[in-house]
Design a protein around this motif. Sequence first.
Motif, PDB file in Angstrom:
ATOM      1  N   ARG A 120      15.179  23.620 -28.825  1.00  0.00           N
ATOM      2  CA  ARG A 120      14.033  24.666 -29.930  1.00  0.00           C
ATOM      3  C   ARG A 120      13.003  23.331 -29.579  1.00  0.00           C
ATOM      4  N   MET A 121      13.139  22.364 -29.884  1.00  0.00           N
ATOM      5  CA  MET A 121      11.913  21.660 -30.907  1.00  0.00           C
ATOM      6  C   MET A 121      10.774  20.970 -29.884  1.00  0.00           C
ATOM      7  N   THR A 122      10.877  21.231 -28.411  1.00  0.00           N
ATOM      8  CA  THR A 122      10.523  20.487 -27.631  1.00  0.00           C
ATOM      9  C   THR A 122      10.608  21.990 -26.275  1.00  0.00           C
ATOM     10  N   THR A 123      11.180  22.878 -25.333  1.00  0.00           N
ATOM     11  CA  THR A 123      10.528  23.908 -24.927  1.00  0.00           C
ATOM     12  C   THR A 123      10.518  25.151 -25.398  1.00  0.00           C
ATOM     13  N   ASP A 124      11.409  25.422 -25.747  1.00  0.00           N
ATOM     14  CA  ASP A 124      11.696  26.855 -27.079  1.00  0.00           C
ATOM     15  C   ASP A 124       9.537  26.646 -27.495  1.00  0.00           C
ATOM     16  N   VAL A 125       9.235  25.641 -27.863  1.00  0.00           N
ATOM     17  CA  VAL A 125       8.356  25.132 -29.034  1.00  0.00           C
ATOM     18  C   VAL A 125       7.126  25.431 -27.869  1.00  0.00           C
ATOM     19  N   THR A 126       7.259  24.709 -26.854  1.00  0.00           N
ATOM     20  CA  THR A 126       6.211  24.896 -25.739  1.00  0.00           C
ATOM     21  C   THR A 126       5.677  26.565 -24.796  1.00  0.00           C
ATOM     22  N   ASN A 127       7.863  27.042 -25.047  1.00  0.00           N
ATOM     23  CA  ASN A 127       6.753  28.138 -24.460  1.00  0.00           C
ATOM     24  C   ASN A 127       6.210  29.817 -25.635  1.00  0.00           C
ATOM     25  N   VAL A 128       6.603  28.988 -26.268  1.00  0.00           N
ATOM     26  CA  VAL A 128       5.814  29.669 -27.865  1.00  0.00           C
ATOM     27  C   VAL A 128       4.113  29.693 -27.445  1.00  0.00           C
ATOM     28  N   GLN A 129       3.850  28.098 -28.064  1.00  0.00           N
ATOM     29  CA  GLN A 129       2.991  28.201 -27.587  1.00  0.00           C
ATOM     30  C   GLN A 129       1.892  28.375 -27.176  1.00  0.00           C
ATOM     31  N   ASN A 130       2.436  28.500 -25.404  1.00  0.00           N
ATOM     32  CA  ASN A 130       2.123  29.116 -23.886  1.00  0.00           C
ATOM     33  C   ASN A 130       1.500  30.677 -24.398  1.00  0.00           C
ATOM     34  N   ALA A 131       3.086  31.323 -25.197  1.00  0.00           N
ATOM     35  CA  ALA A 131       2.615  33.217 -25.180  1.00  0.00           C
ATOM     36  C   ALA A 131       1.589  33.032 -26.203  1.00  0.00           C
ATOM     37  N   TYR A 132       1.040  32.370 -27.329  1.00  0.00           N
ATOM     38  CA  TYR A 132       0.780  32.274 -28.278  1.00  0.00           C
ATOM     39  C   TYR A 132      -1.249  32.359 -27.848  1.00  0.00           C
ATOM     40  N   GLN A 133      -0.943  30.806 -26.713  1.00  0.00           N
ATOM     41  CA  GLN A 133      -2.629  31.350 -26.048  1.00  0.00           C
ATOM     42  C   GLN A 133      -3.401  31.868 -26.009  1.00  0.00           C
ATOM     43  N   MET A 134      -1.650  32.817 -24.608  1.00  0.00           N
ATOM     44  CA  MET A 134      -1.979  33.935 -24.260  1.00  0.00           C
ATOM     45  C   MET A 134      -2.057  35.478 -24.767  1.00  0.00           C
ATOM     46  N   ILE A 135      -1.785  35.154 -26.134  1.00  0.00           N
ATOM     47  CA  ILE A 135      -1.532  36.612 -26.862  1.00  0.00           C
ATOM     48  C   ILE A 135      -3.186  36.417 -27.258  1.00  0.00           C
ATOM     49  N   LEU A 136      -3.880  35.448 -28.168  1.00  0.00           N
ATOM     50  CA  LEU A 136      -4.489  35.456 -28.243  1.00  0.00           C
ATOM     51  C   LEU A 136      -6.289  35.798 -27.495  1.00  0.00           C
ATOM     52  N   ARG A 137      -5.722  35.237 -26.330  1.00  0.00           N
ATOM     53  CA  ARG A 137      -7.123  34.894 -24.741  1.00  0.00           C
ATOM     54  C   ARG A 137      -6.913  36.301 -24.176  1.00  0.00           C
ATOM     55  N   MET A 138      -5.357  36.194 -23.289  1.00  0.00           N
ATOM     56  CA  MET A 138      -5.636  37.095 -22.092  1.00  0.00           C
ATOM     57  C   MET A 138      -5.252  38.591 -22.985  1.00  0.00           C
ATOM     58  N   CYS A 139      -4.611  38.691 -24.181  1.00  0.00           N
ATOM     59  CA  CYS A 139      -3.663  39.585 -24.684  1.00  0.00           C
ATOM     60  C   CYS A 139      -5.223  40.344 -25.465  1.00  0.00           C
ATOM     61  N   ILE A 140      -5.846  40.362 -26.042  1.00  0.00           N
ATOM     62  CA  ILE A 140      -7.108  40.775 -26.279  1.00  0.00           C
ATOM     63  C   ILE A 140      -8.535  41.490 -25.368  1.00  0.00           C
ATOM     64  N   ARG A 141      -8.260  40.099 -24.470  1.00  0.00           N
ATOM     65  CA  ARG A 141      -9.114  40.657 -23.214  1.00  0.00           C
ATOM     66  C   ARG A 141      -8.864  40.945 -22.538  1.00  0.00           C
ATOM     67  N   ALA A 142      -7.659  41.832 -22.238  1.00  0.00           N
ATOM     68  CA  ALA A 142      -7.239  42.329 -20.839  1.00  0.00           C
ATOM     69  C   ALA A 142      -7.382  43.733 -21.200  1.00  0.00           C
ATOM     70  N   PRO A 143      -6.730  43.979 -22.292  1.00  0.00           N
ATOM     71  CA  PRO A 143      -7.299  45.474 -22.763  1.00  0.00           C
ATOM     72  C   PRO A 143      -8.633  45.753 -23.186  1.00  0.00           C
ATOM     73  N   PHE A 144      -8.993  45.057 -23.645  1.00  0.00           N
ATOM     74  CA  PHE A 144     -10.914  45.380 -23.996  1.00  0.00           C
ATOM     75  C   PHE A 144     -11.099  45.924 -23.149  1.00  0.00           C
ATOM     76  N   SER A 145     -10.914  44.801 -21.926  1.00  0.00           N
ATOM     77  CA  SER A 145     -12.287  44.551 -21.042  1.00  0.00           C
ATOM     78  C   SER A 145     -11.565  46.014 -20.012  1.00  0.00           C
ATOM     79  N   MET A 146     -10.635  46.957 -19.493  1.00  0.00           N
ATOM     80  CA  MET A 146      -9.863  47.436 -19.325  1.00  0.00           C
ATOM     81  C   MET A 146     -10.291  49.086 -20.074  1.00  0.00           C
ATOM     82  N   ILE A 147     -10.179  48.782 -20.818  1.00  0.00           N
ATOM     83  CA  ILE A 147     -10.707  50.344 -22.250  1.00  0.00           C
ATOM     84  C   ILE A 147     -12.844  50.088 -21.745  1.00  0.00           C
ATOM     85  N   CYS A 148     -13.302  49.042 -21.254  1.00  0.00           N
ATOM     86  CA  CYS A 148     -14.684  49.112 -21.633  1.00  0.00           C
ATOM     87  C   CYS A 148     -14.955  49.220 -20.154  1.00  0.00           C
ATOM     88  N   ALA A 149     -14.930  48.974 -18.945  1.00  0.00           N
ATOM     89  CA  ALA A 149     -14.583  49.809 -17.437  1.00  0.00           C
ATOM     90  C   ALA A 149     -14.208  50.404 -17.485  1.00  0.00           C
TER      91      ALA A 149
END
Length: 589
Positions: A120-149
């Motif tokens: 939980r303190m290693t693998t699980d936290v790393t997975n959540v960390q990667n997902a959080y970064q993807m959400i902040l960057r890609m999860c905002i960027r991708a839908p907004f880019s798709m809507i604008c395009a």
Amino acid sequence: MIKRLLQEVKEYKTASILTPIFMIGEVIFETLIPFIMGLIINNGINGNNGKGDTNYIVMMGVIMFVFALLGLIAGMGGGITGAKASTGFAKNLREAMFRNIQTFSFANIDKFSTSGLVTRMTTDVTNVQNAYQMILRMCIRAPFSMICAMAMAFYISPRIATIYLIAVIILGIILVFIMLNANKYFKQVFRKYDDLNESVQENVSAIRVVKAYVREEYETDKFHKASNNVYNMFVKAETIISYNSPVMQITVYTCILLISWVGAHMIVNANPTLDTGELTSLLAYCMNILMSLMMLSMVFVMVTMSAASAKRIVEVLDEKSSITNPQNPIFEIKDGSVKFDNVNFKYKENGKNYVLKDINLDIKSGETIGIIGGTGSAKTSLVNLICRLYDVNKGKVLVGGKDVREYDLDTLRNEVSVVLQKNVLFSGTILDNLRWGDENATEQECIAACKLACADEFIEKFPEKYNTYIEQGGTNVSGGQKQRICIARALLKKPKILILDDSTSAVDTATDAKIRKAFAQEIPNTTKFIIAQRISSIESADKIIVMENGEINGFGTHEELLKNNEIYKDVYESQTEGSGDFDENGGEQ
């Protein structure tokens, strides 16, 4: 679950807010670039009656360059703040989990395996960390880019933009189907990680036993089995997710062919409704829309993987200690008297049988109490209740005339010092380990405690004396030396109650006698509980408790028990004849 996790963002909120803002800025500039490319083709290259307009091309090229540069800066800013936010979030999660684990009672710890907590303190936290970064960057960027395009595509040609819309709907349905099927395997895979970590941990911690019994091949096979289980689960999940890429590629190429075909017809018609520049922009927006979908699919994969991890993390964060302070705790313990009042105890609330049954004892402050009994007779369980490592199910345990549940936990455990059955030393010097008993203890106080525990005899022989470095787990000292350091560490707390849970089993009888004599002379007012297998270790005690199957079979002095208790008498006779063990199996409970 999400709300609980987001509570740990804390000081990284600013970075978490800035990241999506940077991403939106990057998308805006990227969306404008294809539009400017279309203008350059239509008005620059094909403008001025087909002769072209160099000045217009240069001007728009400079604008396009500036937009590209601003988009790059925004992307870099999003990358930096996203990394800071996600790594900080992961750091806070680990700290929050570790802090909460420190509050756990033994009953709480029993619910989670050591390997499970490590995962939980290693693998699980790393997975959540990667997902959080993807959400902040890609999860905002991708839908907004798709809507604008999509908006720009409909602005240029609604007819062609409909192709995008149909493609997006089809892809969305397929992606949801893929994610739902993959998710069930990701939920299982992290439980398999626990087994894998447990195999490694058990092997490394018991490596001496493994080698002594030549069981390396057996341990390798066990690890191979655990590793294969993780592999098989990941293969199943990744096989399903692998369909994502070909589906995306088919959709992209189909869209490009359809746009090119429809667009070409619209350009070469007698009454053209589309020009070359607009078709170029539409092809660029096609790639934008479909690449955004590709990014979203990656986010879905990461979020799907991290969902199971997030749930496991929240389980630890939300776990409340079964032992807590009362509302108005008592911060002072009058003396070391101990009373067990009709105590019944079992480790699990839903357990069928009680480990301790109908325990009634009244022990005065300063008395020395010996405890003896066979394997599984619940000797350790009995003393664990004194310092509230567990709470009773029925009855009550009183220390200093008050129920232990009325005391402040820190106060109680500072006044009840325990040398556990399994001795543990930490990496650091001998002084560092001794000061676990009292972090402010002077060197002279440490030396005095070691003399009392007969530990100074061997410490003084070390070249570095009290600054001798102890390896992790105390592997560079013997079992008897380790026990004596642990006893000295407990004495530094200057407790009102001292519990020795078979803590002199690795010490020779002469040293054991010295320790008991020093206790009687130097800490006469401290109540002492001594769990032992050797009767010689407890025969001088004020009272001796004989335990059998979780009940008190006998209670009295050495002489009284020899006369009145058959179990004690049999053990005494067997040990004086040379056996030395309480029972044939040995060990402790």
